[in-house]
Scaffold this active site. Structure first.
Site, PDB file in Angstrom:
ATOM      1  N   ASP A  40       0.823  -1.229   0.000  1.00 48.35           N
ATOM      2  CA  ASP A  40       0.000   0.000   0.000  1.00 48.35           C
ATOM      3  C   ASP A  40       0.849   1.269   0.000  1.00 48.35           C
ATOM      4  O   ASP A  40       0.588   2.200  -0.750  1.00 48.35           O
ATOM      5  CB  ASP A  40      -1.069   0.004   1.105  1.00 48.35           C
ATOM      6  CG  ASP A  40      -0.553  -0.107   2.526  1.00 48.35           C
ATOM      7  OD1 ASP A  40       0.667  -0.336   2.714  1.00 48.35           O
ATOM      8  OD2 ASP A  40      -1.360   0.032   3.470  1.00 48.35           O
ATOM      9  N   GLY A  71      -2.188  -5.471  18.143  1.00 47.04           N
ATOM     10  CA  GLY A  71      -0.833  -5.894  17.773  1.00 47.04           C
ATOM     11  C   GLY A  71      -0.815  -7.235  17.050  1.00 47.04           C
ATOM     12  O   GLY A  71       0.137  -7.995  17.160  1.00 47.04           O
ATOM     13  N   GLY A 117      -2.031  -7.664  13.583  1.00 48.75           N
ATOM     14  CA  GLY A 117      -2.179  -7.584  12.134  1.00 48.75           C
ATOM     15  C   GLY A 117      -3.620  -7.493  11.679  1.00 48.75           C
ATOM     16  O   GLY A 117      -3.926  -7.747  10.520  1.00 48.75           O
ATOM     17  N   LEU A 118      -4.538  -7.121  12.593  1.00 45.02           N
ATOM     18  CA  LEU A 118      -5.958  -7.071  12.230  1.00 45.02           C
ATOM     19  C   LEU A 118      -6.535  -5.656  12.327  1.00 45.02           C
ATOM     20  O   LEU A 118      -7.742  -5.472  12.384  1.00 45.02           O
ATOM     21  CB  LEU A 118      -6.759  -8.049  13.113  1.00 45.02           C
ATOM     22  CG  LEU A 118      -6.336  -9.516  12.981  1.00 45.02           C
ATOM     23  CD1 LEU A 118      -7.089 -10.382  13.983  1.00 45.02           C
ATOM     24  CD2 LEU A 118      -6.566 -10.044  11.564  1.00 45.02           C
ATOM     25  N   SER A 119      -5.645  -4.663  12.373  1.00 43.73           N
ATOM     26  CA  SER A 119      -6.053  -3.253  12.278  1.00 43.73           C
ATOM     27  C   SER A 119      -6.888  -2.725  13.430  1.00 43.73           C
ATOM     28  O   SER A 119      -7.866  -1.999  13.206  1.00 43.73           O
ATOM     29  CB  SER A 119      -6.845  -3.017  10.993  1.00 43.73           C
ATOM     30  OG  SER A 119      -6.007  -2.987   9.938  1.00 43.73           O
ATOM     31  N   SER A 120      -6.505  -3.057  14.642  1.00 47.02           N
ATOM     32  CA  SER A 120      -7.231  -2.474  15.777  1.00 47.02           C
ATOM     33  C   SER A 120      -6.980  -0.960  15.821  1.00 47.02           C
ATOM     34  O   SER A 120      -7.866  -0.194  16.204  1.00 47.02           O
ATOM     35  CB  SER A 120      -6.823  -3.136  17.085  1.00 47.02           C
ATOM     36  OG  SER A 120      -5.426  -3.054  17.250  1.00 47.02           O
ATOM     37  N   GLU A 133      -1.972   8.291  12.268  1.00 45.46           N
ATOM     38  CA  GLU A 133      -0.837   7.342  12.414  1.00 45.46           C
ATOM     39  C   GLU A 133       0.489   8.055  12.135  1.00 45.46           C
ATOM     40  O   GLU A 133       1.449   7.920  12.880  1.00 45.46           O
ATOM     41  CB  GLU A 133      -0.960   6.170  11.438  1.00 45.46           C
ATOM     42  CG  GLU A 133      -2.110   5.241  11.684  1.00 45.46           C
ATOM     43  CD  GLU A 133      -1.818   4.173  12.727  1.00 45.46           C
ATOM     44  OE1 GLU A 133      -0.668   4.046  13.192  1.00 45.46           O
ATOM     45  OE2 GLU A 133      -2.785   3.468  13.076  1.00 45.46           O
ATOM     46  N   ASP A 187      -5.569  -0.126   5.761  1.00 44.11           N
ATOM     47  CA  ASP A 187      -6.374  -0.474   6.941  1.00 44.11           C
ATOM     48  C   ASP A 187      -7.531   0.487   7.128  1.00 44.11           C
ATOM     49  O   ASP A 187      -8.653   0.095   7.440  1.00 44.11           O
ATOM     50  CB  ASP A 187      -5.498  -0.442   8.207  1.00 44.11           C
ATOM     51  CG  ASP A 187      -4.320  -1.375   8.096  1.00 44.11           C
ATOM     52  OD1 ASP A 187      -4.273  -2.157   7.137  1.00 44.11           O
ATOM     53  OD2 ASP A 187      -3.441  -1.318   8.976  1.00 44.11           O
TER      54      ASP A 187
HETATM   55  C1  GLA Z   1      -0.049  -2.298   8.529  1.00 43.40           C
HETATM   56  C2  GLA Z   1      -0.216  -0.920   7.907  1.00 43.40           C
HETATM   57  C3  GLA Z   1      -0.798  -1.006   6.492  1.00 43.40           C
HETATM   58  C4  GLA Z   1      -0.041  -2.006   5.635  1.00 43.40           C
HETATM   59  C5  GLA Z   1       0.171  -3.321   6.379  1.00 43.40           C
HETATM   60  C6  GLA Z   1       1.063  -4.275   5.628  1.00 43.40           C
HETATM   61  O1  GLA Z   1      -1.285  -2.894   8.754  1.00 43.40           O
HETATM   62  O2  GLA Z   1      -1.064  -0.119   8.694  1.00 43.40           O
HETATM   63  O3  GLA Z   1      -0.811   0.263   5.903  1.00 43.40           O
HETATM   64  O4  GLA Z   1       1.183  -1.476   5.200  1.00 43.40           O
HETATM   65  O5  GLA Z   1       0.725  -3.123   7.668  1.00 43.40           O
HETATM   66  O6  GLA Z   1       0.486  -4.673   4.432  1.00 43.40           O
END
Ligand code: GLA
Length: 360
Positions: free
Chosen positions: A33, A114, A116-119, A152, A164
């Site tokens: 991204d 923490g 990888g699920l975008s909390s 962020e 995300d």
């Molecule tokens: C995190 C970042 C995203 C993306 C992913 C990896 O989730 O927030 O922007 O870069 O890592 O794909």
């Protein structure tokens, strides 16, 4: 306890507004991204809720079901706590409605943090929705996503891409979102009918702002400079020979090949070809393990176990360095595959299943 109950029990009054936002799993397209490339995330059932009340002074008072209570003010320096997100949201919303001051906020979440699920993105999106709705600010979901990303960058310290925030703000259940991060065009594609995506936590967690993520971003920027392209999205595999530094070369190889895999994965999803999609997931994981070097022993173990037990494919999802694996499996084998993985990987646990059957 939901966030409204938490708010009531902590502040002894009702919140003015409660909003929520979901986490996401990325099916394929990792770290592409911020290189203006392609990604294919999908929403997960887990969500984060915020309940807020705006204040007449500059104080921020927060209670989180996971991280406890904190107090600060809108003008304090960022301190690495979850109040940085609140400060950031207020800062950007003040540009849209200058009368906004401090805030009372309660946060409750079922998204593992923490992992990888975008909390983090869910917190940004839920907060921004709450404040803009409360102040009657009309704003499009994509604009909310862009502000979330700026929180962020400027308040949390992670130089993340936009995946995300777009997934959390614009996603639809049971659909994958094919996002072109260069022009933010999206296309929703239904997930497989007879196959499901299972999300299993490897048991190891990471903190995104701890340097490694930003380090990878800088390495890929270096690569695009060497190749004289605006971003690695515009580079091709045969250009890699122009890069001498072996580390920068490997990083660029991952991004270029991963973009290619996303394009192919989208066509396999549209053609209902889970076997080929699964193969791409496996090569994506290998590329992240060997070239981008963002995997961990625990993540690799879950991926190996998934394939050994009959999955169509598996890969780490999100930023990496710990967190979750997404696994593609036949609906009728979903239970047996998951159980075998959990038996073989002692720290692993089941987080969610993305399935057309289960979501319809
Ligand atoms: C995190 C970042 C995203 C993306 C992913 C990896 O989730 O927030 O922007 O870069 O890592 O794909």
């Amino acid at each position: 306890m939901n966030s409204a109950e938490l708010f009531y029990s902590f502040f002894q009054k009702e919140p003015t507004i409660t909003t929520s936002a979901h986490g996401r799993v990325n099916l394929i397209g990792e770290h592409t991204d911020y290189n203006n490339g392609f990604v294919l995330p999908s929403l997960i059932p887990q969500s984060l809720q915020v309940s807020i009340n705006l204040r007449d002074d500059d104080k921020i008072i927060g209670i989180s079901s996971e991280f406890g209570e904190l107090q600060s003010s809108i003008s304090s320096l960022n301190d690495g706590t979850w109040l940085d997100f609140i400060r950031g949201a207020i800062y950007f919303c003040q540009k849209l409605s200058p009368t906004i001051k401090g805030m009372e906020v309660a946060v409750s979440s079922s998204i593992p943090s923490g992992s990888g699920l975008s909390s983090s993105a869910a917190l940004e999106i839920a907060l921004l929705k709450a404040i803009t709705q409360l102040k009657g600010i009309s704003i499009q979901s994509q604009e909310i996503a862009k502000i979330g990303q700026q929180i962020e960058h400027q308040f949390v310290g992670t130089q993340c891409g936009i995946m995300d925030q777009i997934a959390s703000a614009c996603g639809i259940f049971g659909q994958a979102i094919f996002l072109d991060c260069e022009n933010l065009q999206t296309k929703s594609i239904p997930v497989f009918l007879q196959h499901s995506f299972v999300i299993i936590h490897s048991g190891s967690t990471r903190k995104l702002s701890h340097g490694k993520y930003n380090e990878r971003k800088n390495e890929t920027l270096k690569a695009s400079k060497i190749l004289e392209v605006p971003s690695l999205r515009h580079a091709t595999i045969d250009q890699l020979m122009k890069i001498d530094d072996p580390i920068i070369k490997k990083r660029a190889k991952h991004i270029i090949s991963e973009n290619d895999r996303v394009i192919k994965a989208v066509s396999y999803l549209e053609q209902d070809d889970p076997i080929s999609f699964g193969e791409l997931m496996n090569s994506s994981h290998q590329s992240m393990r060997d070239d981008y070097e963002i995997s961990s022993d625990e993540l690799n173990q879950v991926v190996v176990s998934a394939n050994k037990n009959g999955a169509q494919g598996a890969r780490l999802t999100g930023a990496g360095f710990g967190g979750c694996v997404v696994i593609l499996t036949k609906n009728e084998e979903l239970k047996s595959v998951s159980e075998s993985i959990l038996e073989e990987c002692s720290k692993a646990y089941l987080v969610a299943t993305i399935s057309k059957e289960l979501n319809s």
